[in-house]
Design a protein around this motif. Structure first.
Motif, mmCIF file in Angstrom:
data_model
loop_
_atom_site.group_PDB
_atom_site.id
_atom_site.type_symbol
_atom_site.label_atom_id
_atom_site.label_comp_id
_atom_site.label_asym_id
_atom_site.label_seq_id
_atom_site.Cartn_x
_atom_site.Cartn_y
_atom_site.Cartn_z
ATOM 1 N N ASP A 92 0.834 -1.211 0.000
ATOM 2 C CA ASP A 92 0.000 0.000 0.000
ATOM 3 C C ASP A 92 0.868 1.261 0.000
ATOM 4 O O ASP A 92 0.551 2.251 -0.677
ATOM 5 N N VAL A 93 1.960 1.216 0.759
ATOM 6 C CA VAL A 93 2.869 2.369 0.779
ATOM 7 C C VAL A 93 3.461 2.578 -0.625
ATOM 8 O O VAL A 93 3.534 3.699 -1.136
ATOM 9 N N SER A 94 3.846 1.467 -1.241
ATOM 10 C CA SER A 94 4.388 1.517 -2.601
ATOM 11 C C SER A 94 3.373 2.140 -3.563
ATOM 12 O O SER A 94 3.705 2.995 -4.395
ATOM 13 N N GLN A 95 2.123 1.720 -3.420
ATOM 14 C CA GLN A 95 1.057 2.212 -4.308
ATOM 15 C C GLN A 95 0.829 3.716 -4.124
ATOM 16 O O GLN A 95 0.641 4.456 -5.090
ATOM 17 N N LEU A 96 0.870 4.164 -2.872
ATOM 18 C CA LEU A 96 0.653 5.599 -2.578
ATOM 19 C C LEU A 96 1.779 6.448 -3.175
ATOM 20 O O LEU A 96 1.539 7.527 -3.729
ATOM 21 N N LEU A 97 3.016 5.965 -3.047
ATOM 22 C CA LEU A 97 4.155 6.734 -3.570
ATOM 23 C C LEU A 97 4.132 6.758 -5.098
ATOM 24 O O LEU A 97 4.447 7.772 -5.727
ATOM 25 N N TRP A 98 3.725 5.633 -5.664
ATOM 26 C CA TRP A 98 3.595 5.572 -7.123
ATOM 27 C C TRP A 98 2.520 6.559 -7.588
ATOM 28 O O TRP A 98 2.704 7.278 -8.564
ATOM 29 N N ALA A 99 1.390 6.584 -6.859
ATOM 30 C CA ALA A 99 0.315 7.520 -7.228
ATOM 31 C C ALA A 99 0.824 8.960 -7.155
ATOM 32 O O ALA A 99 0.440 9.814 -7.954
ATOM 33 N N ALA A 100 1.719 9.228 -6.205
ATOM 34 C CA ALA A 100 2.225 10.591 -6.029
ATOM 35 C C ALA A 100 3.134 11.006 -7.184
ATOM 36 O O ALA A 100 2.965 12.084 -7.763
ATOM 37 N N GLN A 101 4.096 10.166 -7.530
ATOM 38 C CA GLN A 101 5.117 10.590 -8.503
ATOM 39 C C GLN A 101 5.684 9.442 -9.333
ATOM 40 O O GLN A 101 6.787 9.561 -9.876
ATOM 41 N N GLY A 102 4.957 8.325 -9.408
ATOM 42 C CA GLY A 102 5.482 7.174 -10.146
ATOM 43 C C GLY A 102 5.671 7.496 -11.619
ATOM 44 O O GLY A 102 4.941 8.300 -12.203
ATOM 45 N N ILE A 103 6.657 6.840 -12.218
ATOM 46 C CA ILE A 103 6.915 7.027 -13.655
ATOM 47 C C ILE A 103 5.978 6.112 -14.437
ATOM 48 O O ILE A 103 5.919 4.909 -14.198
ATOM 49 N N THR A 104 5.234 6.719 -15.354
ATOM 50 C CA THR A 104 4.239 5.961 -16.117
ATOM 51 C C THR A 104 4.575 5.919 -17.607
ATOM 52 O O THR A 104 3.849 5.323 -18.387
ATOM 53 N N ASP A 105 5.642 6.603 -17.995
ATOM 54 C CA ASP A 105 6.095 6.537 -19.390
ATOM 55 C C ASP A 105 7.620 6.464 -19.378
ATOM 56 O O ASP A 105 8.299 7.483 -19.196
ATOM 57 N N SER A 106 8.118 5.247 -19.573
ATOM 58 C CA SER A 106 9.571 5.063 -19.449
ATOM 59 C C SER A 106 10.329 5.724 -20.599
ATOM 60 O O SER A 106 11.528 5.941 -20.507
ATOM 61 N N GLY B 205 11.684 5.102 9.847
ATOM 62 C CA GLY B 205 12.745 6.008 9.407
ATOM 63 C C GLY B 205 12.214 7.026 8.418
ATOM 64 O O GLY B 205 11.012 7.059 8.125
ATOM 65 N N ILE B 206 13.132 7.831 7.921
ATOM 66 C CA ILE B 206 12.763 8.794 6.871
ATOM 67 C C ILE B 206 13.409 8.325 5.574
ATOM 68 O O ILE B 206 14.598 7.989 5.539
ATOM 69 N N TYR B 207 12.606 8.295 4.540
ATOM 70 C CA TYR B 207 13.055 7.820 3.236
ATOM 71 C C TYR B 207 12.676 8.857 2.185
ATOM 72 O O TYR B 207 11.700 9.571 2.338
ATOM 73 N N ARG B 208 13.472 8.858 1.115
ATOM 74 C CA ARG B 208 13.080 9.672 -0.038
ATOM 75 C C ARG B 208 12.645 8.731 -1.153
ATOM 76 O O ARG B 208 13.305 7.708 -1.389
ATOM 77 N N TYR B 209 11.536 9.077 -1.800
ATOM 78 C CA TYR B 209 11.048 8.248 -2.913
ATOM 79 C C TYR B 209 11.813 8.610 -4.183
ATOM 80 O O TYR B 209 11.917 9.791 -4.543
ATOM 81 N N ILE B 210 12.348 7.580 -4.833
ATOM 82 C CA ILE B 210 13.075 7.786 -6.092
ATOM 83 C C ILE B 210 12.208 7.213 -7.210
ATOM 84 O O ILE B 210 12.080 5.984 -7.339
ATOM 85 N N PRO B 211 11.559 8.073 -8.016
ATOM 86 C CA PRO B 211 10.677 7.549 -9.069
ATOM 87 C C PRO B 211 11.416 6.618 -10.034
ATOM 88 O O PRO B 211 10.862 5.598 -10.458
ATOM 89 N N GLU B 212 12.660 6.952 -10.371
ATOM 90 C CA GLU B 212 13.444 6.102 -11.275
ATOM 91 C C GLU B 212 13.716 4.775 -10.561
ATOM 92 O O GLU B 212 14.435 4.736 -9.567
ATOM 93 N N GLY B 213 13.133 3.710 -11.063
ATOM 94 C CA GLY B 213 13.313 2.399 -10.434
ATOM 95 C C GLY B 213 12.327 2.141 -9.301
ATOM 96 O O GLY B 213 12.392 1.093 -8.662
ATOM 97 N N HIS B 214 11.435 3.083 -9.026
ATOM 98 C CA HIS B 214 10.397 2.937 -7.990
ATOM 99 C C HIS B 214 11.027 2.393 -6.702
ATOM 100 O O HIS B 214 10.793 1.259 -6.294
ATOM 101 N N GLN B 215 11.845 3.220 -6.066
ATOM 102 C CA GLN B 215 12.565 2.760 -4.882
ATOM 103 C C GLN B 215 12.625 3.839 -3.806
ATOM 104 O O GLN B 215 12.302 5.006 -4.052
ATOM 105 N N LEU B 216 13.048 3.391 -2.627
ATOM 106 C CA LEU B 216 13.222 4.311 -1.502
ATOM 107 C C LEU B 216 14.699 4.437 -1.188
ATOM 108 O O LEU B 216 15.444 3.462 -1.281
ATOM 109 N N SER B 217 15.087 5.613 -0.800
ATOM 110 C CA SER B 217 16.451 5.821 -0.330
ATOM 111 C C SER B 217 16.358 6.263 1.130
ATOM 112 O O SER B 217 15.661 7.240 1.437
ATOM 113 N N LYS B 218 17.027 5.535 2.000
ATOM 114 C CA LYS B 218 16.911 5.861 3.432
ATOM 115 C C LYS B 218 17.729 7.102 3.759
ATOM 116 O O LYS B 218 18.878 7.237 3.348
#
Ligand code: FMN
Length: 255
Positions: free
Chosen positions: A98-112, A143-156
């Protein structure tokens, strides 16, 4: 040799129109207007940036998020109808999916092909950054993480449950996570002139609404919070003084 006769020029135009496929023919179901792909659309192609991941601290730990889903039991219309500000949450963990889905909805890349995202961005510069203040998530350390749209990942960025340091409103502390929308004004080109700030704020509204609708579709509670100390949040996230903190969205399971 120049063609002087008007009627001859006209006749040549007619012949050309008949020879070029689709040219001159009326637009019908069988002969639709050509669809401009993003790369064929000059406004988009000339402005969109190639995919490049943002610079991260050298010691950052990255975590690949589960793939977002593209289907739901809840229609867009139902999500729009059901969305409400929810300020009370159950004291249960959120699923990482669900967290992944929310972050994707916020700024996920939809056109590679060009880095296009779920929310629109003036001239596709994407000046917003999404931070996750996680307190109670399955399979994710607080913790605190930053969402990285490229690769749909978190950076701690930081370890530990820091929700209470984010703001004074009880929703912020009570929610399993808080999503923070940050503006990187350095990415805004000077040519935006007097529109610079306005366009960043507008974009933040798009992102916040995406999160609200996605939370509703996931049967989670959220609220868009503008009442917090920007300096306090900047210090907690460890971001530069010239960045802006625009919104905090607590998200939790419904009671
Ligand atoms: C820019 C903005 C700032 C807001 N700030 C807060 C806030 O600080 N705290 C809060 O509880 N709700 C906040 N809200 C949510 C509003 O109170 C809420 O949207 C409004 O009461 C309408 O209710 P609804 O969202 O259920 O339709 C904010 C909404 C907006 C658009």
């Amino acid at each position: 040799m120049p063609i002087r006769s008007t009627s001859l020029r006209f006749a040549l135009l007619i012949i050309l129109a008949l020879l070029i496929p689709g040219c001159g023919a009326p637009l019908t179901k069988e002969n639709p207007a050509p669809i401009l792909t993003p790369s064929a659309n000059l406004t988009t192609a000339s402005t969109q940036k190639p995919l490049t991941a943002p610079a991260l601290p050298a010691d950052s730990v990255n975590l690949k998020l589960p793939e977002p889903r593209l289907k739901s039991e809840v229609s867009l219309e139902e999500a729009l109808y059901q969305r409400r500000s929810i300020r009370e949450y159950a004291n249960s963990p959120l699923k990482l999916n669900d967290v992944s889905q929310l972050l994707w909805a916020a700024q996920g890349i939809t056109d590679s092909s060009n880095g296009g995202r779920t929310a629109p961005s003036a001239v596709a510069i994407y000046p917003l950054e999404i931070y996750l203040v996680a307190g109670n998530v399955e399979s994710l350390a607080p913790g605190i993480y930053r969402y990285i749209p490229e690769g749909h990942q978190l950076s701690k960025i930081k370890d530990g449950d820091l929700r209470a340091d984010l703001g004074t409103q009880s929703t912020i502390k009570q929610a399993a996570i808080d999503i923070v929308i940050v503006a990187n004004y350095k990415k805004v080109p000077e040519r935006f002139g007097s529109n610079s700030t306005k366009w960043v704020y507008l974009e933040s509204g798009h992102v916040a609404q995406n999160i609200c609708l996605q939370a509703t579709a996931l049967n989670l509670g959220t609220v868009t919070i503008g009442g917090f100390s920007e300096e306090q949040v900047k210090n907690l996230l460890g971001i530069a003084a010239d960045m802006g903190v625009l919104y905090v969205l607590p998200v939790g399971n419904r009671t």
